[in-house]
Design an enzyme around this catalytic site. Sequence first.
Site, mmCIF file in Angstrom:
data_model
loop_
_atom_site.group_PDB
_atom_site.id
_atom_site.type_symbol
_atom_site.label_atom_id
_atom_site.label_comp_id
_atom_site.label_asym_id
_atom_site.label_seq_id
_atom_site.Cartn_x
_atom_site.Cartn_y
_atom_site.Cartn_z
ATOM 1 N N PRO A 48 8.055 -3.908 2.256
ATOM 2 C CA PRO A 48 8.524 -3.995 3.645
ATOM 3 C C PRO A 48 8.769 -5.443 4.042
ATOM 4 O O PRO A 48 7.939 -6.313 3.792
ATOM 5 C CB PRO A 48 7.372 -3.388 4.444
ATOM 6 C CG PRO A 48 6.174 -3.518 3.552
ATOM 7 C CD PRO A 48 6.684 -3.402 2.159
ATOM 8 N N GLN A 89 7.582 2.323 7.501
ATOM 9 C CA GLN A 89 6.335 1.619 7.784
ATOM 10 C C GLN A 89 6.109 1.594 9.298
ATOM 11 O O GLN A 89 6.912 1.043 10.048
ATOM 12 C CB GLN A 89 6.349 0.192 7.245
ATOM 13 C CG GLN A 89 4.969 -0.467 7.386
ATOM 14 C CD GLN A 89 4.977 -1.944 7.104
ATOM 15 O OE1 GLN A 89 5.495 -2.713 7.905
ATOM 16 N NE2 GLN A 89 4.411 -2.346 5.972
ATOM 17 N N HIS A 110 0.662 0.635 8.727
ATOM 18 C CA HIS A 110 0.466 -0.802 8.512
ATOM 19 C C HIS A 110 -0.916 -1.213 9.022
ATOM 20 O O HIS A 110 -1.131 -1.398 10.221
ATOM 21 C CB HIS A 110 1.560 -1.574 9.246
ATOM 22 C CG HIS A 110 1.756 -2.973 8.761
ATOM 23 N ND1 HIS A 110 0.847 -3.627 7.969
ATOM 24 C CD2 HIS A 110 2.769 -3.865 8.960
ATOM 25 C CE1 HIS A 110 1.272 -4.844 7.690
ATOM 26 N NE2 HIS A 110 2.449 -5.011 8.291
ATOM 27 N N ALA A 137 -2.462 -3.982 7.675
ATOM 28 C CA ALA A 137 -2.584 -5.232 6.928
ATOM 29 C C ALA A 137 -2.030 -6.414 7.714
ATOM 30 O O ALA A 137 -1.517 -6.276 8.832
ATOM 31 C CB ALA A 137 -1.847 -5.106 5.590
ATOM 32 N N TYR A 188 -2.036 -7.557 11.794
ATOM 33 C CA TYR A 188 -1.546 -6.783 12.925
ATOM 34 C C TYR A 188 -2.655 -5.848 13.450
ATOM 35 O O TYR A 188 -3.779 -5.867 12.960
ATOM 36 C CB TYR A 188 -0.270 -6.050 12.540
ATOM 37 C CG TYR A 188 0.858 -7.013 12.218
ATOM 38 C CD1 TYR A 188 1.430 -7.788 13.224
ATOM 39 C CD2 TYR A 188 1.301 -7.195 10.915
ATOM 40 C CE1 TYR A 188 2.440 -8.702 12.940
ATOM 41 C CE2 TYR A 188 2.309 -8.110 10.623
ATOM 42 C CZ TYR A 188 2.869 -8.866 11.633
ATOM 43 O OH TYR A 188 3.856 -9.781 11.350
ATOM 44 N N ARG A 228 -1.240 0.464 4.149
ATOM 45 C CA ARG A 228 -1.104 -0.883 3.608
ATOM 46 C C ARG A 228 -2.291 -1.712 4.086
ATOM 47 O O ARG A 228 -2.597 -1.738 5.288
ATOM 48 C CB ARG A 228 0.195 -1.534 4.061
ATOM 49 C CG ARG A 228 0.359 -2.940 3.478
ATOM 50 C CD ARG A 228 1.683 -3.560 3.793
ATOM 51 N NE ARG A 228 1.824 -4.823 3.063
ATOM 52 C CZ ARG A 228 2.959 -5.478 2.914
ATOM 53 N NH1 ARG A 228 4.058 -4.996 3.442
ATOM 54 N NH2 ARG A 228 2.989 -6.603 2.249
#
Length: 377
Positions: free
Chosen positions: A31, A109, A181, A183, A186, A234
């Site tokens: 991504p 994602q 997401h 990771a 964020y 992720r």
Amino acid sequence: MKFKKQTKKHPFFQKAKIWQRELINRTVVAPMSRVSATEDGLATDEMMDYYSAFATGGFGVIITEGIYTDVYGSKSYDNQPGLTDFEQCASWGKITQAIHHAPTLVFAQLMHGGALSQNSKNTLAPSAIKPVGLKMTSYGGEGDFNLPKEMDLTDIQRMQQGFINGAINAHKAGFDGVEIHCANGYLLDQFLTPELNHRKDLYGGLMQNRFRVIAEIIDGIRNSVPKDFIVGLRVSEGKVNNLTYRWANGIETAKELAKEIKASLPDFVHVAVQTGEWERDSFYGDGISLASVMRKVTGLPVIANGGFHNLCQAESALNNNHADLLAIGKAALADPNWVVKTFNDLHTIPFHQDMLWPEANITHTQKIIQKLNQEKQ
């Protein structure tokens, strides 16, 4: 190229049976934020050309850039695409249809920027802690990050429903699955990070509590989409605003996180390294990487990323049980035909930092690629 004459036998380019699907190879497009959607979050024809090029270029799986999931604080930067309404869903449908002309899977994602939002003054986070570092100018940010509001339970529930609705819309848009997401600093990673999560309720403290917000999202998605819709996570240590961050307890934290992931029953884990250097930033010693911990503890398919356009490194990761699939970003960005060209020992277009600077959008990248090609001629 070191692998010339043996490239076609390289494990990177071999078929794989994963998720009850026959993948054409073990390559994944990582991504990458492209800041190329319309102001109201619609995916564009330019984005359709961009993503479909990876499919015709031979990649087995494509993971999209981060897509925002609600209108209350998840958006991370201007011109980010969303999956919050019918129009956004329909705009992505054109892209998934174009990708599926090739035997390539595509995952959306889903992300929430949290305290790292580049364009909002009213940011949200598990705790009211100002992020370190500066906003990214190539994504329209400027100056310090704002002090975020600590999320109350209503904020959390609304955020979770955004991820669930995003997955439902992704399925409607024709995606094969989603990647949640968690990771790179964020919002969901902010919940996982003890230095950023000082909560005293069920979403703070022990790893089980910090992961709870993610487990509930996965459960909500599972109850809302067909069983064959793929749902992955992720994870990473490093963060976009703190590239060298590592967990204080290293491998022990990795094992704790992997245990919670296993219990939540996703379909894969995507292990990211923020700097793009897998061998430098992913190991704990004795040949043990974060990816290998995830693979061993969870028993799930693992995607690793970090410089795997280097075929020696890719061979090591696959043959030594660190990962099942490997994602490449910058090399794919520079040349969407990287798989076909590399498989056939043809010259590929190398990545240049100007492709993402001072703007990280598709138009700018294409201009730089054309410029570099003209300079070579």
